[in-house]
Motif scaffolding. Structure first.
Motif, PDB file in Angstrom:
ATOM      1  N   ALA A  10      42.336  54.138  39.491  1.00 53.70           N
ATOM      2  CA  ALA A  10      41.084  54.544  40.136  1.00 53.70           C
ATOM      3  C   ALA A  10      41.430  55.297  41.420  1.00 53.70           C
ATOM      4  O   ALA A  10      41.899  54.702  42.397  1.00 53.70           O
ATOM      5  CB  ALA A  10      40.242  53.311  40.455  1.00 53.70           C
ATOM      6  N   LYS A  49      41.105  57.952  37.205  1.00 53.67           N
ATOM      7  CA  LYS A  49      39.634  57.883  37.226  1.00 53.67           C
ATOM      8  C   LYS A  49      39.117  58.559  38.483  1.00 53.67           C
ATOM      9  O   LYS A  49      39.621  58.289  39.578  1.00 53.67           O
ATOM     10  CB  LYS A  49      39.174  56.420  37.206  1.00 53.67           C
ATOM     11  CG  LYS A  49      37.661  56.269  37.285  1.00 53.67           C
ATOM     12  CD  LYS A  49      37.234  54.818  37.113  1.00 53.67           C
ATOM     13  CE  LYS A  49      37.125  54.051  38.406  1.00 53.67           C
ATOM     14  NZ  LYS A  49      35.962  54.372  39.244  1.00 53.67           N
ATOM     15  N   LYS A  78      28.507  57.461  35.658  1.00 52.20           N
ATOM     16  CA  LYS A  78      27.466  56.502  35.245  1.00 52.20           C
ATOM     17  C   LYS A  78      26.075  57.133  35.186  1.00 52.20           C
ATOM     18  O   LYS A  78      25.154  56.745  35.908  1.00 52.20           O
ATOM     19  CB  LYS A  78      27.426  55.305  36.206  1.00 52.20           C
ATOM     20  CG  LYS A  78      28.734  54.545  36.331  1.00 52.20           C
ATOM     21  CD  LYS A  78      28.574  53.323  37.220  1.00 52.20           C
ATOM     22  CE  LYS A  78      29.846  52.541  37.408  1.00 52.20           C
ATOM     23  NZ  LYS A  78      30.839  53.164  38.312  1.00 52.20           N
ATOM     24  N   LEU A 138      26.473  46.092  35.935  1.00 54.46           N
ATOM     25  CA  LEU A 138      27.437  46.256  37.030  1.00 54.46           C
ATOM     26  C   LEU A 138      27.976  44.883  37.417  1.00 54.46           C
ATOM     27  O   LEU A 138      27.229  43.900  37.407  1.00 54.46           O
ATOM     28  CB  LEU A 138      26.754  46.891  38.244  1.00 54.46           C
ATOM     29  CG  LEU A 138      26.302  48.330  38.082  1.00 54.46           C
ATOM     30  CD1 LEU A 138      25.461  48.746  39.289  1.00 54.46           C
ATOM     31  CD2 LEU A 138      27.496  49.261  37.949  1.00 54.46           C
ATOM     32  N   VAL A 176      32.356  49.680  29.639  1.00 55.33           N
ATOM     33  CA  VAL A 176      33.033  49.167  30.818  1.00 55.33           C
ATOM     34  C   VAL A 176      32.587  47.718  30.933  1.00 55.33           C
ATOM     35  O   VAL A 176      31.389  47.435  30.879  1.00 55.33           O
ATOM     36  CB  VAL A 176      32.587  49.899  32.107  1.00 55.33           C
ATOM     37  CG1 VAL A 176      33.377  49.376  33.307  1.00 55.33           C
ATOM     38  CG2 VAL A 176      32.753  51.393  31.975  1.00 55.33           C
ATOM     39  N   PRO A 198      37.755  46.976  34.736  1.00 52.64           N
ATOM     40  CA  PRO A 198      38.201  46.931  36.133  1.00 52.64           C
ATOM     41  C   PRO A 198      38.351  45.465  36.578  1.00 52.64           C
ATOM     42  O   PRO A 198      38.303  44.558  35.747  1.00 52.64           O
ATOM     43  CB  PRO A 198      37.093  47.637  36.892  1.00 52.64           C
ATOM     44  CG  PRO A 198      35.899  47.628  36.004  1.00 52.64           C
ATOM     45  CD  PRO A 198      36.312  47.187  34.631  1.00 52.64           C
ATOM     46  N   ARG A 201      43.949  42.439  39.229  1.00 45.59           N
ATOM     47  CA  ARG A 201      44.789  42.132  40.398  1.00 45.59           C
ATOM     48  C   ARG A 201      46.091  41.478  39.938  1.00 45.59           C
ATOM     49  O   ARG A 201      46.086  40.740  38.947  1.00 45.59           O
ATOM     50  CB  ARG A 201      44.068  41.140  41.335  1.00 45.59           C
ATOM     51  CG  ARG A 201      42.859  41.723  42.052  1.00 45.59           C
ATOM     52  CD  ARG A 201      43.248  42.809  43.036  1.00 45.59           C
ATOM     53  NE  ARG A 201      42.126  43.419  43.733  1.00 45.59           N
ATOM     54  CZ  ARG A 201      41.439  44.481  43.303  1.00 45.59           C
ATOM     55  NH1 ARG A 201      41.741  45.054  42.145  1.00 45.59           N
ATOM     56  NH2 ARG A 201      40.467  44.992  44.028  1.00 45.59           N
ATOM     57  N   GLN A 210      36.192  42.148  44.673  1.00 43.22           N
ATOM     58  CA  GLN A 210      35.976  41.818  43.257  1.00 43.22           C
ATOM     59  C   GLN A 210      35.765  40.317  43.126  1.00 43.22           C
ATOM     60  O   GLN A 210      36.442  39.528  43.780  1.00 43.22           O
ATOM     61  CB  GLN A 210      37.194  42.250  42.408  1.00 43.22           C
ATOM     62  CG  GLN A 210      37.446  43.740  42.389  1.00 43.22           C
ATOM     63  CD  GLN A 210      36.478  44.500  41.482  1.00 43.22           C
ATOM     64  OE1 GLN A 210      35.496  43.965  40.999  1.00 43.22           O
ATOM     65  NE2 GLN A 210      36.776  45.777  41.279  1.00 43.22           N
ATOM     66  N   VAL A 228      41.429  49.410  34.499  1.00 41.58           N
ATOM     67  CA  VAL A 228      41.198  50.360  35.590  1.00 41.58           C
ATOM     68  C   VAL A 228      41.672  49.672  36.866  1.00 41.58           C
ATOM     69  O   VAL A 228      41.133  48.629  37.245  1.00 41.58           O
ATOM     70  CB  VAL A 228      39.701  50.716  35.712  1.00 41.58           C
ATOM     71  CG1 VAL A 228      39.475  51.651  36.890  1.00 41.58           C
ATOM     72  CG2 VAL A 228      39.193  51.351  34.426  1.00 41.58           C
ATOM     73  N   VAL A 229      42.683  50.250  37.501  1.00 40.85           N
ATOM     74  CA  VAL A 229      43.297  49.592  38.650  1.00 40.85           C
ATOM     75  C   VAL A 229      43.258  50.529  39.857  1.00 40.85           C
ATOM     76  O   VAL A 229      43.769  51.646  39.782  1.00 40.85           O
ATOM     77  CB  VAL A 229      44.770  49.201  38.348  1.00 40.85           C
ATOM     78  CG1 VAL A 229      45.321  48.317  39.452  1.00 40.85           C
ATOM     79  CG2 VAL A 229      44.901  48.526  36.995  1.00 40.85           C
ATOM     80  N   GLY A 230      42.628  50.073  40.928  1.00 41.13           N
ATOM     81  CA  GLY A 230      42.565  50.871  42.156  1.00 41.13           C
ATOM     82  C   GLY A 230      43.526  50.351  43.194  1.00 41.13           C
ATOM     83  O   GLY A 230      44.732  50.618  43.155  1.00 41.13           O
TER      84      GLY A 230
END
Ligand code: C5P
Length: 251
Positions: A10, A49, A78, A138, A176, A198, A201, A210, A228-230
């Protein structure tokens, strides 16, 4: 055929400059930024992403830039509007050559069908068709908000499952969702229906904002198709090590 599986980074950055600086740092080996056709980095460059912040700041040029550099791009905008508007907008996005894009399942089956039609029209010239997925609920929406504000009286897991089944009925490729929901969604919608998750961790990471998190290894056990990893990668001291670890644990 088994689903394609991958780690998606991400890129929650403010500008193209910041994003490219990060990606150059990530894809540098002994001081040299490796080219996109150099297989020292595995199969091509990392899947990335782009969210609303970066897309609204930089526009479609950002997608072009990333595609030219050899990245696959998940455009996380979205969409949620009347079917005709979503169809026309998806046609525009499909023409940019994105690899994955999404809508809100809350728009209903008609809107999702229209989204798919528009996307396929836009992407007509590409051999590899983009994946279209839907956001179920969400992760910032909790059970209380669902019941008291949105007046949806069913339990969250039932709502998520129904929205996933609606997405499937509309011809979408997946949803998602939280990795905690991946197994149930596969059971309801089939093994080839993609779960993009997403909230990932490493065991020793902070969870940040999160609420429910899983490690890449746990997400693999739950059957997630993409993680999905930010921040565990973008804020790491050595992003390349964090990215490699995600791939090793998840793939
Ligand atoms: O930094 P972190 O790993 O928490 O980033 C997760 C990414 O996934 C962010 O870009 C966030 O907006 C996105 N996302 C999420 N939860 C959802 C949908 C998207 O965290 N339900």
């Amino acid at each position: 055929m088994a689903n394609q599986r991958d780690v998606i980074i991400a890129c929650d950055f403010k500008s193209a400059d910041e994003t490219i600086k990060f990606l150059d740092r990530l894809t540098r080996i002994r001081g040299e930024v490796i080219s996109c056709d150099d297989n020292r980095f595995g199969e091509g460059r990392p899947y990335v992403k782009i969210g609303m912040e970066l897309f609204y700041a930089e526009g479609p040029e950002m997608i072009k830039l990333l595609k030219e550099r050899g990245h696959k791009v998940f455009l996380d905008l979205k969409l949620h509007d009347i079917p005709n508007t979503v169809k026309k907008s998806m046609q525009v996005l499909g023409a940019y050559g994105v690899d994955m894009v999404n809508v809100h399942a809350a728009g209903g089956i008609g809107m999702m069908r229209a989204a798919k039609e528009g996307l396929m029209l836009g992407a007509a010239r590409f051999a590899d068709k983009p994946k279209l997925i839907a956001v179920t609920q969400l992760t910032s929406t909790d059970e209380e908000t669902l019941h008291n504000e949105l007046l949806i009286n069913k339990p969250m897991d039932e709502v998520v499952k129904q929205y996933a089944m609606n997405a499937k009925a509309a011809g979408l490729d997946g949803v998602v969702c939280s990795a905690f929901e991946a197994a149930e969604i596969h059971a309801a919608c089939g093994a080839d229906f993609l779960t993009v998750t997403p909230g990932i961790r490493f065991a020793e990471n902070s969870t940040d904002d999160q609420k429910r998190v899983m490690t890449p290894a746990q997400a693999k056990i739950e059957g997630a198709d993409f993680i999905v990893v930010g921040r565990p990668i973008t804020a790491a001291d050595r992003p390349i090590d964090a990215y490699t670890r995600c791939k090793e644990e998840f793939l």
